[in-house]
Design a protein around this motif. Structure first.
Motif, short mmCIF file in Angstrom:
data_model
loop_
_atom_site.label_atom_id
_atom_site.label_comp_id
_atom_site.label_asym_id
_atom_site.label_seq_id
_atom_site.Cartn_x
_atom_site.Cartn_y
_atom_site.Cartn_z
N ALA A 191 36.23 -59.71 -27.36
CA ALA A 191 37.27 -60.60 -26.85
C ALA A 191 36.72 -61.95 -26.40
N GLU A 192 35.40 -62.09 -26.40
CA GLU A 192 34.78 -63.34 -25.96
C GLU A 192 34.70 -64.35 -27.12
N ASP A 193 34.58 -65.61 -26.75
CA ASP A 193 34.34 -66.66 -27.74
C ASP A 193 32.98 -66.41 -28.40
N LYS A 194 32.90 -66.64 -29.71
CA LYS A 194 31.67 -66.34 -30.44
C LYS A 194 30.47 -67.13 -29.91
N ASP A 195 30.70 -68.37 -29.52
CA ASP A 195 29.60 -69.16 -29.00
C ASP A 195 29.07 -68.58 -27.69
N ARG A 196 29.99 -68.05 -26.88
CA ARG A 196 29.53 -67.41 -25.63
C ARG A 196 28.75 -66.15 -25.93
N VAL A 197 29.18 -65.37 -26.92
CA VAL A 197 28.44 -64.17 -27.29
C VAL A 197 27.03 -64.55 -27.76
N ARG A 198 26.95 -65.59 -28.58
CA ARG A 198 25.62 -66.04 -29.05
C ARG A 198 24.74 -66.43 -27.85
N LYS A 199 25.33 -67.13 -26.90
CA LYS A 199 24.58 -67.57 -25.73
C LYS A 199 24.09 -66.38 -24.91
N LEU A 200 24.95 -65.38 -24.71
CA LEU A 200 24.57 -64.19 -23.95
C LEU A 200 23.44 -63.43 -24.64
N LEU A 201 23.50 -63.35 -25.97
CA LEU A 201 22.46 -62.64 -26.71
C LEU A 201 21.14 -63.40 -26.66
N SER A 218 25.33 -60.69 -37.84
CA SER A 218 25.74 -59.34 -38.21
C SER A 218 26.45 -58.65 -37.05
N TYR A 219 25.95 -58.89 -35.85
CA TYR A 219 26.57 -58.30 -34.66
C TYR A 219 27.97 -58.87 -34.45
N LEU A 220 28.15 -60.17 -34.65
CA LEU A 220 29.47 -60.78 -34.51
C LEU A 220 30.47 -60.18 -35.51
N ALA A 221 30.00 -59.93 -36.73
CA ALA A 221 30.86 -59.29 -37.73
C ALA A 221 31.23 -57.88 -37.30
N ARG A 222 30.28 -57.18 -36.68
CA ARG A 222 30.55 -55.83 -36.17
C ARG A 222 31.62 -55.86 -35.09
N LEU A 223 31.57 -56.87 -34.22
CA LEU A 223 32.59 -57.00 -33.18
C LEU A 223 33.97 -57.23 -33.79
N GLU A 224 34.03 -58.04 -34.83
CA GLU A 224 35.32 -58.28 -35.51
C GLU A 224 35.88 -56.99 -36.08
N ASP A 225 35.03 -56.19 -36.70
CA ASP A 225 35.47 -54.91 -37.27
C ASP A 225 35.99 -53.98 -36.18
N ALA A 226 35.29 -53.93 -35.06
CA ALA A 226 35.71 -53.07 -33.96
C ALA A 226 37.06 -53.51 -33.41
N ALA A 227 37.25 -54.82 -33.29
CA ALA A 227 38.53 -55.35 -32.78
C ALA A 227 39.67 -54.99 -33.72
N LYS A 228 39.45 -55.09 -35.02
CA LYS A 228 40.49 -54.75 -35.99
C LYS A 228 40.81 -53.26 -35.98
N ARG A 229 39.78 -52.45 -35.84
CA ARG A 229 39.95 -50.99 -35.84
C ARG A 229 40.62 -50.50 -34.56
N GLY A 230 40.35 -51.20 -33.45
CA GLY A 230 40.92 -50.79 -32.17
C GLY A 230 39.97 -49.99 -31.30
N TRP A 231 38.76 -49.72 -31.78
CA TRP A 231 37.75 -49.01 -30.99
C TRP A 231 36.37 -49.33 -31.55
N ALA A 232 35.40 -49.28 -30.67
CA ALA A 232 34.01 -49.54 -31.04
C ALA A 232 33.20 -48.26 -30.90
N ALA A 233 32.12 -48.18 -31.67
CA ALA A 233 31.30 -46.96 -31.66
C ALA A 233 29.83 -47.29 -31.46
N ASN A 234 29.16 -46.35 -30.84
CA ASN A 234 27.72 -46.39 -30.64
C ASN A 234 27.21 -45.01 -31.02
N PHE A 235 26.73 -44.88 -32.25
CA PHE A 235 26.34 -43.56 -32.74
C PHE A 235 24.83 -43.40 -32.58
#
Length: 298
Positions: A191-201, A218-235
């Motif tokens: 839900a964060e702005d991408k530039d802020r995510v980059r800065k935090l990382l 790649s991580y930013l793309a993963r966040l987009e997928d999780a947002a579209k799916r409605g849930w995130a995973a850590n396997f």
């Protein structure tokens, strides 16, 4: 005297600690060595502030993974002299904010911390509303469920319903997570702005192994997928023994205010059953959202 502050006496613990500070000096203490001459000659504001900051640093050194710490360990972690840490702990122990383990003589957080946090937790609407939903979720999945909130750089647990299984994974109250691949961290960062995510990382505030430009994108793309799916995973990506799924909770503006998390032992969750856990988590989060009068932005 207009605002009344000078008419109030500080609490006994503060008075005692200031007296101890006056009696002893630690020239090697970072905060003390950085004080200006003016702050040592009549203006106690700077020193009082440093005392409070140091006490907070001591309290924050305790974690769910390492709840018991000795004076030397704490001093090494926060960069203070052992005598300074010892005096701080003595004051905190007097106020029941820390307590000494009888066997090891090391310290842990005390029940006074719960008393301090109680009013905040009692008024946290998301926690009150989510509790019955979390109970239903744990009964449905058989796994622990938790409610997480975001402090800007960490996902923090404010409620938990533990699994009934003998072997289980927990998210203890007050536990904090800043690993980028943690499922609840993914939910909040999505839900964060991408530039802020980059800065935090890039600053290391959010930890991502093998950090480079490619991994960030790649991580930013993963966040987009999780947002579209409605849930995130850590396997098993932050711990080989644990799986986590998390889904966002929204307020009436469509902003994320919390996330529902399911942590589970990896041996009980296959890739095939991961989706069912994620969907159950998303349904629970949607129910909490509805009970809060919130709405999903999608």
């Amino acid at each position: 005297m207009a605002d009344g502050r000078s008419a109030r006496r500080p609490p006994a613990a503060v008075r005692n600690f200031r007296a101890a500070e006056a009696k002893y000096s630690d020239p090697m203490t970072p905060t003390e060595s950085s004080e200006t001459p003016d702050s040592n000659n009549g203006n106690g504001d700077s020193k009082s502030t440093s005392v409070i900051v140091n006490a907070i640093a001591v309290l924050r050194s305790f974690t769910a993974d390492e709840p018991l710490l000795g004076v030397t360990e704490i001093a090494g972690r926060i960069g203070l002299h052992k005598s300074t840490v010892s005096r701080i702990l003595a004051t905190l122990e007097q106020e029941n904010l820390v307590e000494r383990d009888v066997d090891s003589r090391r310290f842990r957080l005390g029940l006074g911390m719960i008393a301090m946090a109680g009013p905040l937790l009692a008024e946290l609407e998301e926690r009150r509303v989510a509790y019955p939903v979390l109970r239903e979720l744990t009964e449905r999945t058989g796994e622990t469920s938790a409610l997480m909130v975001w402090n800007g750089v960490e996902s923090m647990c404010v409620e938990q319903i533990p699994s009934r299984h003998q072997v289980k994974h927990l998210a203890p109250l007050g536990a904090r997570y800043n690993e980028a691949l943690s499922s609840s961290v993914q939910v909040f960062l999505a839900a964060e702005d991408k530039d802020r995510v980059r800065k935090l990382l890039r600053s290391g505030s959010i930890m991502l192994a093998g950090l480079d430009e490619a991994s960030v994108e790649s991580y930013l793309a993963r966040l987009e997928d999780a947002a579209k799916r409605g849930w995130a995973a850590n396997f098993g990506e932050t711990s080989i023994e644990e799986v986590g799924v998390a889904s966002p909770v929204y307020d009436h503006r469509g902003d994320i205010v919390a996330s529902v998390l399911i942590p589970a032992p990896k041996f009980r969750v296959s890739q095939d059953t991961l989706a069912s856990l994620g969907e159950a988590c998303a349904e629970a989060a949607a129910k909490v959202t509805s009970r809060l009068g919130g709405r999903s932005p999608r």
